[in-house]
Design a protein around this motif. Structure first.
Motif, PDB file in Angstrom:
ATOM      1  N   GLY A   1      -0.902  -2.863  11.004  1.00 18.65           N
ATOM      2  CA  GLY A   1      -0.845  -4.090  10.220  1.00 18.65           C
ATOM      3  C   GLY A   1      -0.283  -5.259  11.006  1.00 18.65           C
ATOM      4  O   GLY A   1      -0.765  -6.391  10.900  1.00 18.65           O
TER       5      GLY A   1
ATOM      6  N   SER B   1       0.825  -1.209   0.000  1.00 19.66           N
ATOM      7  CA  SER B   1       0.000   0.000   0.000  1.00 19.66           C
ATOM      8  C   SER B   1       0.859   1.257   0.000  1.00 19.66           C
ATOM      9  O   SER B   1       1.985   1.261   0.496  1.00 19.66           O
ATOM     10  CB  SER B   1      -0.900  -0.007   1.245  1.00 19.66           C
ATOM     11  OG  SER B   1      -1.515   1.240   1.454  1.00 19.66           O
TER      12      SER B   1
ATOM     13  N   SER C   1       5.686  -0.538   0.898  1.00 15.91           N
ATOM     14  CA  SER C   1       5.182   0.612   0.160  1.00 15.91           C
ATOM     15  C   SER C   1       5.096   0.261  -1.316  1.00 15.91           C
ATOM     16  O   SER C   1       5.953  -0.450  -1.856  1.00 15.91           O
ATOM     17  CB  SER C   1       6.113   1.808   0.379  1.00 15.91           C
ATOM     18  OG  SER C   1       5.610   2.953  -0.254  1.00 15.91           O
TER      19      SER C   1
ATOM     20  N   MET D   1       1.020   2.855  10.412  1.00 16.12           N
ATOM     21  CA  MET D   1       0.364   1.764   9.703  1.00 16.12           C
ATOM     22  C   MET D   1       1.085   0.442   9.927  1.00 16.12           C
ATOM     23  O   MET D   1       0.464  -0.633   9.938  1.00 16.12           O
ATOM     24  CB  MET D   1       0.279   2.086   8.209  1.00 16.12           C
ATOM     25  CG  MET D   1      -0.761   3.138   7.871  1.00 16.12           C
ATOM     26  SD  MET D   1      -2.434   2.591   8.308  1.00 16.12           S
ATOM     27  CE  MET D   1      -3.378   4.010   7.760  1.00 16.12           C
ATOM     28  N   GLN D   2       2.408   0.482  10.096  1.00 17.62           N
ATOM     29  CA  GLN D   2       3.151  -0.741  10.398  1.00 17.62           C
ATOM     30  C   GLN D   2       2.648  -1.367  11.693  1.00 17.62           C
ATOM     31  O   GLN D   2       2.474  -2.581  11.794  1.00 17.62           O
ATOM     32  CB  GLN D   2       4.649  -0.430  10.515  1.00 17.62           C
ATOM     33  CG  GLN D   2       5.354  -0.153   9.197  1.00 17.62           C
ATOM     34  CD  GLN D   2       5.749  -1.419   8.468  1.00 17.62           C
ATOM     35  OE1 GLN D   2       5.461  -2.529   8.895  1.00 17.62           O
ATOM     36  NE2 GLN D   2       6.440  -1.258   7.343  1.00 17.62           N
TER      37      GLN D   2
ATOM     38  N   GLN E   1       4.672  -5.729   5.310  1.00 19.13           N
ATOM     39  CA  GLN E   1       3.996  -4.524   4.827  1.00 19.13           C
ATOM     40  C   GLN E   1       5.004  -3.705   4.031  1.00 19.13           C
ATOM     41  O   GLN E   1       6.066  -3.357   4.547  1.00 19.13           O
ATOM     42  CB  GLN E   1       3.458  -3.697   6.001  1.00 19.13           C
ATOM     43  CG  GLN E   1       2.481  -4.464   6.886  1.00 19.13           C
ATOM     44  CD  GLN E   1       2.087  -3.698   8.124  1.00 19.13           C
ATOM     45  OE1 GLN E   1       1.268  -2.786   8.062  1.00 19.13           O
ATOM     46  NE2 GLN E   1       2.680  -4.042   9.255  1.00 19.13           N
TER      47      GLN E   1
ATOM     48  N   ILE F   1       1.854   2.876   3.806  1.00 17.16           N
ATOM     49  CA  ILE F   1       2.735   2.273   4.805  1.00 17.16           C
ATOM     50  C   ILE F   1       3.666   3.322   5.418  1.00 17.16           C
ATOM     51  O   ILE F   1       4.490   3.930   4.743  1.00 17.16           O
ATOM     52  CB  ILE F   1       3.555   1.132   4.185  1.00 17.16           C
ATOM     53  CG1 ILE F   1       2.630   0.042   3.643  1.00 17.16           C
ATOM     54  CG2 ILE F   1       4.507   0.550   5.222  1.00 17.16           C
ATOM     55  CD1 ILE F   1       1.677  -0.532   4.665  1.00 17.16           C
TER      56      ILE F   1
END
Length: 307
Positions: free
Chosen positions: A274, A263, A284, A270-271, A282, A266
């Motif tokens: 997730g 996504s 980018s 967000m890490q 995860q 990231i």
């Protein structure tokens, strides 16, 4: 305004939409992409740049590009004055400022309330409307900011040629599931994976379609052959990638599927989200070469664990 806080819990299938106007029309951006709202500032022009690029400016020691969103969307040059605003964004590891006319506010809605526009509106791969959201009584056009930036600066997007740098590769028979709502990005990702030897790919337009497929095959004896690895975007109509990840990892049988969240969103926050949901990796979105290397590693680990 202070830096925007992301209030959503993980895996709830909700999104916060910041609404703004351009020539009186209502548009939206995922709050997760927004770092700050600023009054428009003086911009230094850059010669030979894209028509929609105003230039550069440097707030707080960060040099960033300013995109004239009214010019990009309509071709019209609006009067630039002090009442305009800059939406400062951060995605795909880039800071970019977008000029808008006004900011209206923030609405918290379910991804189920966002519909994918048909081709009469979105123009397929060429469209920049990623969804139409119902925010109260208003219809809000959610813009595909990654596609806007990739069109203005193609070198910032996915580079299929990165796969060639990995050297000679053999074909791999694993079944790869891809949940990605962007027609263009889904095609680029598939082309890259096929070039890397992953030729058995099934793509879904959103998390809901991927989840429906997984529930249909869950009790099949060859489940692992039908679901080797899952790659998912986060932002998708009907069901987002975080919700999809949570559902898969909460299921006793499905949780063995390695999940890569791929996504533009990231970042450090967000890490954390997730990882809490159980995502194995995860990445980018521009990192297509790294994606293939991570896929290799996760599938080898799965093979050792489950045979």
């Amino acid at each position: 305004m202070a830096d925007t806080e992301i209030l959503l819990e993980s895996g709830t299938n909700e999104i916060e939409i910041m609404q703004f106007t351009i020539f009186g029309e209502l548009y939206g951006i995922n709050v997760a992409k927004v770092r700050e709202i600023m009054m428009a500032d003086k911009v230094k022009p850059v010669p030979h740049s894209h028509d929609a690029v105003e230039g550069i400016f440097k707030p707080r020691d960060i040099l960033m590009t300013v995109i004239d969103l009214p010019k990009y969307l309509t071709g019209q040059t609006s009067d630039i004055h002090d009442r305009n605003l800059f939406i400062i964004t951060n995605f795909n590891k880039m800071h970019i400022a977008f000029r808008v006319h006004t900011v209206v506010g923030i609405s918290r809605i379910s991804w189920e309330d966002i519909q994918k526009p048909d081709n009469t509106i979105s123009h397929g791969e060429k469209g920049v409307a990623t969804g139409i959201a119902q925010c109260g009584k208003q219809l809000v056009t959610i813009l595909d900011f990654e596609k806007i930036v990739a069109e203005i600066a193609p070198e910032t997007g996915i580079q299929v040629e990165e796969i060639d740098k990995l050297g000679e590769r053999e074909d791999r028979n694993y079944k790869i599931l891809l949940a990605e709502d962007s027609i263009l990005l889904a095609k680029m990702i598939k082309d890259s994976l096929i070039r890397a030897g992953y030729k058995n790919i099934t793509a879904f337009n959103n998390g809901r379609e991927a989840w429906d497929y997984l529930t249909q095959i869950r009790d099949d004896s060859d489940f692992d052959d039908k679901a080797g690895l899952l790659i998912t975007d986060i932002e998708m109509p009907e069901m987002d990638g975080h919700r999809l990840t949570k559902l898969v990892k909460d299921d006793a049988k499905m949780k063995r599927i390695p999940i890569i969240i791929f996504s533009s969103l990231i970042n450090a926050e967000m890490q954390i989200k997730g990882k809490k949901l159980g995502a194995d990796e995860q990445l980018s979105k521009p990192e297509i070469g790294h994606l293939v290397e991570v896929m290799d590693s996760l599938l080898e680990r799965k093979e050792r664990q489950y045979g």
